[in-house]
Every structure is written in C-alpha cells, then in structure tokens.
Design an enzyme around this catalytic site. Structure first.
Site, PDB file in Angstrom:
ATOM      1  CG  ASP A   1      39.253  33.178  31.958  1.00 26.16           C
ATOM      2  OD1 ASP A   1      40.205  32.408  31.745  1.00 26.16           O
ATOM      3  OD2 ASP A   1      39.397  34.372  32.284  1.00 26.16           O
TER       4      ASP A   1
ATOM      5  CD  GLU B   1      41.926  30.959  29.002  1.00 25.06           C
ATOM      6  OE1 GLU B   1      42.886  31.428  29.643  1.00 25.06           O
ATOM      7  OE2 GLU B   1      41.093  31.660  28.408  1.00 25.06           O
TER       8      GLU B   1
ATOM      9  CG  ASP C   1      38.610  37.501  34.679  1.00 24.60           C
ATOM     10  OD1 ASP C   1      39.631  36.800  34.739  1.00 24.60           O
ATOM     11  OD2 ASP C   1      38.548  38.670  35.103  1.00 24.60           O
TER      12      ASP C   1
END
Length: 185
Positions: free
Chosen positions: A9, A69, A144
């Site tokens: 992430d 992501e 996260d």
C-alpha cells in the site's frame, strides 16, 4: 503449488506491506508491517528508504508476485505526484528483483475483501482478520499494513481461487455463506 505474494500500500509517510503464503489454494498471512518515512525531511531520501526497505523485504521473503494498490486521484495534484513516485519506487525494487507486478484499484481491493467498494479501512482489516484467521494482536496501529495485505489477498483471489467468484452484499451475507470459516468465541 506454493506461492508468496507481497502486497504493498504505497504512501509518502507510511507505506504498508503484507506477505501471503499460498499453498494449494489456501492463503495464510506470513507478516505485515509498515515502512515509516516520517523522520526523513527530504522527499528523495524517502524514496531511497522505500527502495532499500522494499528490496530488503523482497530479499527476506522471496515473493513470486507483487500486488500493489494503484494511487487514487485526489484533489491535490502535488500529493498525487508524491504518491506516484513512492509507488514507482516500490515497483522499481520489484522490477530490479524480477518480481512480476499486478496493480489493483483501491475500490477493487475493497470489493474483493468485503464485497463493498466503499468499505472503511477498519472493515477491510476486520474481514481480513476473519478470513486469514490471525489474532487481533497482529493488527498494527497503521491500517496501511492491512491495506497492503488486502492487496495481496485481492491478487490471491484473482488467481482463480474458486471462492473468488463469491459476491457478498454485507457482513451478514458473508457470515451466512461462510459459517465454517467464522471464529466463534
């Protein structure tokens, strides 16, 4: 068949990572954590730290694939540029090690994990905890890390796992369809 999936992430201050081990269509969490760049005053030093840490994670866990992501478009173009640089640096580390890369939109990841594209970080973390059966103690204060693990799990589902076709309208719908996977205390 065994496969290791590294999920990332991207972030400019905190970058999450999560590692999944897949054996015979079953995924389990290996680890998750964050790369903290808040102490670095310079953006370029942050990028160097990202490259070093992602390289270290790749060297330690030897992932077969990276699920990352995709940056989402915000109102601030400068923030988007910084986030893109952080993501690109993590991707460069994977390319440097010959790790194939798969990018997923935040909404697709949330939909794959919770069945709701607008799910909160807490909902994603809770669903992952239930599906991967890890203790709440493993959850970090930074979401996260669970977002990164969600990217890895989304990729696992995209690999053709039979359950990946399941659509859940709500938490209750998931619970009803997965009685054998829910921990009862």
């Amino acid at each position: 068949m065994e496969k290791i999936i590294l999920g990332i992430d991207p972030g400019t201050n905190i970058m999450g990572y999560g590692v999944l081990k897949v054996v015979d269509h079953h995924a389990e969490m290996v680890t998750m954590g964050v790369i903290d760049m808040r102490k670095f005053p310079d953006g370029y030093l942050k990028l160097g730290h990202i490259f070093e840490r992602v390289t270290g994670i790749i060297d330690a866990y030897l992932p077969d694939e990276l699920a990352i992501e995709a940056p989402f478009f915000g109102k601030n173009a400068q923030t988007m540029l910084k986030l893109g640089r952080a993501q690109g640096t993590a991707i460069a580390a994977a390319i440097h090690h010959g790790v194939p890369i798969h990018e997923y939109a935040p909404m697709k990841i949330k939909m794959a994990i919770t069945g709701i594209g607008s799910a909160s970080k807490e909902q994603v973390a809770g669903m992952l905890q239930r599906m991967l059966k890890f203790d709440a103690d493993a959850l970090t204060k930074f979401r996260d890390a669970t977002d990164a693990l969600a990217a890895a799990y989304c990729h696992f589902l995209q690999m053709g796992r039979p359950e990946s076709q399941a659509n859940y309208r709500s938490w209750k719908d998931f619970a009803n369809k997965n009685q054998n996977r829910i921990c009862k205390k």
